[in-house]
Design an enzyme around this catalytic site. Sequence first.
Site, short mmCIF file in Angstrom:
data_model
loop_
_atom_site.label_atom_id
_atom_site.label_comp_id
_atom_site.label_asym_id
_atom_site.label_seq_id
_atom_site.Cartn_x
_atom_site.Cartn_y
_atom_site.Cartn_z
N ILE A 1 -12.59 3.18 -3.07
CA ILE A 1 -11.69 3.54 -1.98
C ILE A 1 -10.44 3.69 -3.29
O ILE A 1 -10.34 2.34 -4.38
CB ILE A 1 -11.72 2.86 -1.15
CG1 ILE A 1 -11.64 1.32 -1.21
CG2 ILE A 1 -12.51 2.95 -0.14
CD1 ILE A 1 -11.41 0.34 -0.28
N ASP A 2 -9.33 3.62 -2.91
CA ASP A 2 -7.95 3.80 -3.38
C ASP A 2 -7.34 2.47 -3.63
O ASP A 2 -8.05 1.54 -2.94
CB ASP A 2 -6.86 4.70 -2.58
CG ASP A 2 -7.65 6.51 -2.48
OD1 ASP A 2 -7.70 6.82 -3.71
OD2 ASP A 2 -6.67 7.16 -2.06
N LYS A 3 -6.80 1.99 -4.47
CA LYS A 3 -6.30 1.44 -4.79
C LYS A 3 -5.24 0.33 -3.29
O LYS A 3 -5.38 -0.57 -2.95
CB LYS A 3 -4.53 0.95 -5.72
CG LYS A 3 -4.28 -0.05 -6.21
CD LYS A 3 -3.31 0.20 -7.32
CE LYS A 3 -2.39 -0.82 -7.82
NZ LYS A 3 -1.30 -1.68 -8.93
N ARG B 1 -6.35 11.49 2.06
CA ARG B 1 -4.54 12.13 1.52
C ARG B 1 -3.95 13.86 1.57
O ARG B 1 -3.13 13.73 1.90
CB ARG B 1 -4.07 11.17 0.95
CG ARG B 1 -4.57 9.76 1.15
CD ARG B 1 -4.08 9.43 -0.67
NE ARG B 1 -3.19 9.25 -0.79
CZ ARG B 1 -2.38 8.50 -2.05
NH1 ARG B 1 -3.87 8.14 -2.95
NH2 ARG B 1 -1.49 8.30 -2.20
#
Length: 246
Positions: free
Chosen positions: A62-64, A163
């Site tokens: 998953i993204d930062k 996103r």
Amino acid sequence: MKKNAFTVIHIDEDILAVNKAAGLLVAADRWDTEAARLDLLIEQALPQLAPHCEKLYAVHRIDKDTSGVLLYALNADAHRALNTAFQERQIKKTYRLLIHGAVSEQHFTVDLPLRADGDALHRTVVDKRRGKEAVTHFTVLETFRRFSLLEAQPVTGRTHQIRVHLAASGYPIVCDSLYGSGKPVLLSEIKQRWHGDIYTEQPLIQRLALHAYQVEGTHPRFGTPFSFTAPYAKDFKSTVHQLQKL
């Protein structure tokens, strides 16, 4: 160890599910090699968390700036089984997020093909000619004055898929600095008769308002179903609560 970097949701001989804090990389990053990483923090804690485990195996990312549930394998057999399950789309991932605006349909699907590293900012872009298949199902959970709470279930796993699909549909995720305005949410801007101090006010949320809420699948050893849910991060929970009050 970084304070509150993660909490353990579930652990057994084969799998580890954690709730990751926002602002933490899950693996090495080519742009910021010195940034704190979740995988290294968990490996440091493995002797206490899982004495039987000698190595941590990543099975997805998953993204930062995304908070929420992340799944790891704790041995090679579990790693192979979970990798296969992800590749064959047998793992169901559910996200919760806040967007700007309101959507007319309660359920909608975005199936725009995506190409990673597609512009000068290294963003993922919609590319109907060279992009890879990307499908995301969305459900509107609540609609507020200027925002909406959505649930997203990506069928595919492209970089920044949720996103980009939302931004391309005209509904950027709140505080998304890469695909939206990145503007933080201030209570003074959304609440009538606000009486705070504008010089000391802290944003309700100032990072990507995206939370990996749940991961569901089949246990690699026992063949039984599992479902791991990550409670909202504090900033995400507070923001949703304030919007519900308004």
